[in-house]
Design an enzyme around this catalytic site. Structure first.
Site, mmCIF file in Angstrom:
data_model
loop_
_atom_site.group_PDB
_atom_site.id
_atom_site.type_symbol
_atom_site.label_atom_id
_atom_site.label_comp_id
_atom_site.label_asym_id
_atom_site.label_seq_id
_atom_site.Cartn_x
_atom_site.Cartn_y
_atom_site.Cartn_z
ATOM 1 N N THR A 353 0.911 -1.145 -0.153
ATOM 2 C CA THR A 353 -0.028 0.041 -0.189
ATOM 3 C C THR A 353 0.842 1.255 -0.007
ATOM 4 O OG1 THR A 353 -2.190 -0.906 0.917
ATOM 5 C CG2 THR A 353 -1.689 1.284 1.464
ATOM 6 N N SER A 368 7.096 -0.033 3.478
ATOM 7 C CA SER A 368 5.851 -0.638 4.414
ATOM 8 C C SER A 368 6.192 -0.725 5.700
ATOM 9 C CB SER A 368 5.502 -2.260 3.862
ATOM 10 O OG SER A 368 5.352 -2.365 2.620
ATOM 11 N N GLY A 397 3.955 1.030 8.816
ATOM 12 C CA GLY A 397 3.758 0.649 9.777
ATOM 13 C C GLY A 397 4.885 0.379 10.709
ATOM 14 N N ASN A 581 7.532 -6.466 13.333
ATOM 15 C CA ASN A 581 6.949 -5.625 12.823
ATOM 16 C C ASN A 581 5.490 -5.722 13.133
ATOM 17 O OD1 ASN A 581 6.390 -7.582 11.038
ATOM 18 N ND2 ASN A 581 5.531 -5.859 9.460
ATOM 19 N N LEU A 582 4.831 -4.665 12.500
ATOM 20 C CA LEU A 582 3.351 -4.607 12.856
ATOM 21 C C LEU A 582 2.276 -5.846 12.612
ATOM 22 C CD1 LEU A 582 0.790 -2.625 13.823
ATOM 23 C CD2 LEU A 582 0.897 -2.003 11.287
ATOM 24 N N CYS A 583 2.934 -6.595 11.581
ATOM 25 C CA CYS A 583 2.380 -7.708 11.310
ATOM 26 C C CYS A 583 3.144 -9.256 11.588
ATOM 27 C CB CYS A 583 1.763 -7.619 9.775
ATOM 28 S SG CYS A 583 0.685 -6.204 9.370
ATOM 29 N N GLU A 585 5.757 -10.277 10.142
ATOM 30 C CA GLU A 585 6.424 -10.911 9.187
ATOM 31 C C GLU A 585 7.929 -10.600 8.888
ATOM 32 O OE1 GLU A 585 4.708 -7.649 6.615
ATOM 33 O OE2 GLU A 585 4.326 -8.659 8.466
ATOM 34 N N PRO A 767 0.148 -9.930 5.574
ATOM 35 C CA PRO A 767 -1.259 -10.278 5.462
ATOM 36 C C PRO A 767 -2.204 -9.923 4.215
ATOM 37 C CG PRO A 767 -0.637 -9.197 7.430
ATOM 38 C CD PRO A 767 0.411 -8.964 6.575
ATOM 39 N N ALA A 769 -4.094 -7.662 3.378
ATOM 40 C CA ALA A 769 -5.499 -7.456 3.733
ATOM 41 C C ALA A 769 -5.889 -6.537 2.742
ATOM 42 C CB ALA A 769 -5.496 -6.798 5.212
ATOM 43 N N THR A 770 -5.286 -5.738 2.107
ATOM 44 C CA THR A 770 -5.959 -4.683 1.268
ATOM 45 C C THR A 770 -5.428 -4.903 -0.261
ATOM 46 O OG1 THR A 770 -5.848 -3.075 2.848
ATOM 47 C CG2 THR A 770 -6.296 -2.160 0.657
#
Length: 946
Positions: A353, A368, A397, A581-583, A585, A767, A769-770
């Site tokens: 994103t 990212s 993120g 990190n935030l997710c 990975e 993830p 997600a978007t």
């Protein structure tokens, strides 16, 4: 208009009605099927619901107090919903009222009643169609459309039908007549021109649950409105005020769009130096028709360039703009831009994103994820929080390592006082993330990490609780445990565990493996001798149980594993991985001097699989080009803090991942819960890993090695699959991870040693997600959540139907209104629907129907190929302490580096919706039995990594 004589809310045979005290509401009106208006009378809703009960339960229902109370309660709910949804329009369509009756029955658990209601509505619809065929349909009133200049003209039925027919062209299972019938329900005399376009889009959207291909129809109709909006801004001379569709010519539009965006100081003037005519000729307008509604609406709402809320960027121009932004420093940048555009517009690969948001702009912050270590001093703490704000501003993120900050009760020499610990600073970090919301495009998001030996670990576990002192809670910030192997060894041995403050044990933060264990035991001995100021000893298993309890109750902190992240890190010669990190990975080194940066993108695995297997040639081509794009991000990137720039240029890490994994399994007819699926996870990731490493070697030959290459595992010929042995040598148990290979790793190993690598890290599965929504595929490595549900994100609520399942059910003659109703009732799962064959139940098993051990086994086989980690959600339909304990121990024994959300089936589940002719304004995050949020569909915070 005259009042309609036919707006009956009841659709079942009329018995003696039960009286309702609900009176008429004259200030609202009902739009009949013919377009006529009449007063809104809530008592008719009560009658309709009563008839439904009587039809199923017989006349005895009329004497039942329960039925009386149920009818009154349901009526009140429906009236409140309808009046709220009608808003200032003060008009409600008859079908919307019937939809809400059906919805209320479904929500209340009256499945038999709702099912009868659905069936009878379908019968009545067929009867009306038959009457229309023999000429008995009432004449449609003549309607007028108000144009942009204020003039009105009669509704052009022929033009309207042609637009709908064009949108339906080439799609199986869709009907122009069905869309037109829905369109007419939303028309009124004097409708605005842009509302006419919206009515078409919403009409097709309302039919998605009947046929998934209507998602394409709706997207194409949305595109018509976007086209008019964009061309009216860029080329106003070609836009007329009529109802006729305007032909779009990208070759005329594209150069003018780039010039205008540069003039408006949105895009970098360097983009004007490209051969715009050549690039315009390379655009493929037909690919605009490949979007589903969710994907295009997401792009429209959050990605396309705009000025004063007018979107003037069209889809293919968007992809080319991103491609140009990534090719701006290439030697033959026009050719590279076209190559990158081909990859993006085909949905074979999608950038993350931030790259899509910012490529080609004046401040191209394309990365990212950012990982930081918070130092143990006041200046450093608040500088780190400021860095969070700057990094988050442009869509990054954040992952913060807090393990070096002294804990509660620790001595402060400067004031001769005692520390308040981590929590007050975490609260500030939490509020900063909320304050900086990335320009309204999406929520700012951060995850705090803490090692299990930290004295504040128990308070850290409580941060997301909904009870207690709110000043010591961080309701918006994600949290994660950074767990050393030694702790889990103590858990399994039922040993003790000692907590320390890092000001007294400063080296533990930078140690892992055997060195950590030895030093930790040294400090334990000191504590036992009374030589440590701030310590606490407890049973390891008690702390472990509390960790599992909190992840069940609040979803946090996540469980991540320190030692495998470090022991298998290619960069252990120049630093330590202190957090993810935030997710969860990304696993990169951080320090006071370096903020780790990762640049993400994902291969759409669904596009690289046929029923015969993986298209290896196509996959190789995609991965090779994608790695070049990700490497370019590092040099083009706009860095908001110098520590991030220094780290990224020195190590040049990227994180190539995958999405559409579940779709690929559908194509191959492989159930997720199977040995074949685990084998596919292994072989597919081996191919991605092999070609990613090969591509990085080729880039090194062309552009040079990354500066910190010497001394890395790469330089020693130790590839990710080889680093398993480093972890195994540090473990006391056998890793549940195979070592088998199928490709020429010996030859590649030699190339890596002699030529070098362009990137210190190559793979990480985010993830998605978007970006998976944009491409219209399943997220990341996730199993299907539900086969029919409403998905919520920042663009709104969308009906999502498993198109592969619908195809198979149609082939079996099982796709009908009853099946739709059953899927709604059983939360999108097939397991309880008797008439569905077992083979289809296995193939289309949803996330909570799959034993989570299959997810871990597949993840373990992927992990052996990945130099970073993967965002792995775990699903438990009915969690218990025993199940959680077994699940997370299995993840550790399998050698996984991290886990992500624990998703448990909620007590109330996602609300059941008719999803017919509604905009799906439902609650997508439900509550589990403890009252905690369960991220069931699409956690907005995940998007910071997409």
């Amino acid at each position: 208009m005259a009042a309609s004589a036919t707006h009956d809310f009841g659709t079942l045979p009329p018995p003696a009605s039960i009286h309702s005290s609900t009176s008429a509401t004259p200030d609202f009106q009902v739009i009949g099927r013919s377009g006529s208006l009449s007063g809104f009378d809530p008592s008719r809703i009560s009658i309709a619901i009563t008839k439904a009960f009587l039809a199923v339960e017989g006349n005895a229902a009329s004497e039942s107090r329960r039925i009386h109370e149920a009818v009154d309660g349901l009526t009140r709910q429906i009236v409140e919903t309808l009046t709220r949804r009608a808003g200032v329009a003060r008009a409600i369509h008859i079908e919307d009222i019937q939809d809400q009756v059906e919805l209320a029955l479904m929500r209340s658990g009256e499945h038999k009643i709702a099912r009868a209601y659905v069936l009878y509505r379908a019968e009545r619809m067929q009867e009306r169609r038959k009457r229309e065929e023999v000429g008995a349909a009432p004449a449609q009133p003549r309607l007028n459309v108000k144009l942009q200049d204020g003039r009105t003209e009669p509704l052009d039925e022929a033009a309207l039908r042609q637009v709908v027919a064009t949108a339906c062209d080439g799609l199986d299972g869709v009907s122009v007549d069905a869309v037109m019938a829905e369109v007419h329900r939303n028309l009124y005399d004097g409708i605005l021109l842009h509302e006419l376009g919206l009515a078409q889009t919403m009409a097709a959207r309302a039919l998605v649950e009947q046929e998934p291909n209507y998602a394409y129809v709706s997207a194409r109709l949305l595109l018509n409105g976007l086209r008019d909006e964009a061309l009216g801004f860029v080329l106003p001379e070609v836009v007329s005020g009529s109802q006729r569709q305007i032909d779009l010519r990208y070759d005329e539009y594209f150069p003018e769009y780039i010039k205008l965006a540069i003039k408006l100081e949105i895009l970098d003037k360097e983009l004007g130096a490209f051969d715009l005519v050549r690039l315009a000729a390379a655009l493929k307008p037909e690919r605009d028709r490949n979007f589903q509604f969710l994907g295009l609406q997401t792009l429209y709402d959050r990605y396309f360039l705009h000025r004063d809320r007018i979107r003037f960027e069209l889809p293919q121009a968007f992809f080319m703009r991103v491609a140009m932004g990534l090719a701006v420093r290439e030697i033959d940048r026009d050719a590279r831009a076209i190559e990158f555009y081909e990859l993006l517009s085909s949905f074979d690969f999608m950038c993350s994103t931030p790259t899509l948001f910012n490529a080609g702009t004046l401040r191209p912050q394309l990365s990212s994820c950012f990982l930081t270590t918070i130092p143990d001093d006041l200046d450093g703490i608040f500088k780190s929080i400021k860095d969070n704000a700057l990094l988050s501003k442009y869509a990054g993120g954040l992952g913060n390592d807090w393990s070096a900050v002294r804990g509660l009760g620790a001595h402060i020499r400067g004031t001769n006082g005692e520390s308040q610990g981590l929590v007050p600073f975490l609260k500030v970090a939490n509020d900063t993330a909320i304050a900086v919301n990335q320009g309204g495009k999406r929520k700012g998001a951060v995850c705090g990490y803490l090692e299990t030996w930290h004295i504040d670990i128990e308070e850290f576990l409580d941060l997301r609780k909904n009870t207690g002192d709110d000043r010591r809670r961080t309701h918006d910030m994600n949290t994660a445990n950074w767990v050393p192997d030694l702790f889990l060894e103590r858990v399994e041995a039922d040993g003790t565990w000692t907590l320390f403050s890092p000001d007294e044990t400063p080296d533990l933060h930078d140690l892992y493996g055997t060195a950590f264990a030895e030093r930790y035991e040294h400090y334990e001995a000191k504590a036992q001798r009374g030589e440590m100021r701030v310590t606490k000893t407890l049973r390891a298993v008690e702390l472990w149980r509390r960790m599992l309890t909190m992840i069940f109750e609040t979803g946090h902190p996540w469980i991540t594993f320190k030692d495998p992240c470090n022991l298998r890190s290619p960069q252990q010669h120049v630093g330590v991985v202190h957090s993810s990190n935030l997710c969860t990975e990304i696993t990169l080194n951080t320090s006071g001097k370096e903020i780790a940066v990762c640049n993400l993108g994902s291969v759409n695995l669904a596009n690289h699989v046929t029923p015969a297997g993986i298209d290896e040639a196509r996959l190789k081509k995609t991965v090779t080009t994608a790695m070049r794009m990700l490497d370019n991000v590092i040099d083009i990137n706009f860095y908001t803090v110098p520590e991030a720039r220094q780290s990224n240029l020195r190590h040049r890490p990227v994180g190539l991942g995958i999405m559409g994994y579940q779709d690929a399994l559908y194509t191959l007819r492989i159930p997720f819960a199977s040995v074949d699926a685990v084998r596919f996870a292994d072989t597919s990731m081996e191919l991605v890993s092999f070609h990613a490493i090969s591509a990085s070697v080729s880039l090194a030959a062309e552009r040079g090695r990354y500066p910190s290459f010497e001394g890395s595992l790469w330089s020693q010929g130790v590839l990710p699959v080889d680093s398993i042995e480093l972890l195994q040598n540090a473990r006391k148990h056998e890793l549940h991870m195979t070592r088998s290979t199928t490709l020429d790793w010996t030859g590649l190993r030699e190339q890596v040693k002699t030529t070098g690598m362009r990137n210190s890290n190559t793979l990480a599965i985010a993830p998605t997600a978007t970006i998976s929504n944009i491409c219209g595929v399943t997220q990341s490595i996730e199993p299907t959540y539900q086969n029919l549900f409403v998905k919520s994100n920042m663009s709104g609520d969308f009906t999502v139907v498993n198109s592969s399942l619908v195809h198979d059910l149609k082939q079996a003659g099982l796709w009908d209104e009853v099946m739709v109703s059953d899927l709604k009732y059983f939360d999108g799962a097939l397991g309880a629907i008797d008439r569905v064959p077992d083979a289809l139940k296995r193939l289309y098993a949803t996330s909570f129907e799959i034993e989570p051990t299959w997810l871990i086994q597949a993840a373990a086989q992927r992990q052996k190929w990945i130099d970073q980690a993967q965002s792995l959600n775990l699903y438990l339909a009915q969690p218990s302490g025993k199940k959680l304990d077994a699940l997370y121990r299995e993840a550790w024994h399998a050698g996984l580096k991290t886990t992500y959300y624990l998703r448990s089936r909620s007590a109330t589940h996602v609300e059941k919706s008719t999803m017919t002719r509604t905009d799906g304004k439902l609650n997508a995050v439900s509550m589990d039995a403890s009252g905690a949020k369960v991220c069931a569909i699409d956690d907005p915070t995940c998007e910071a990594c997409q």
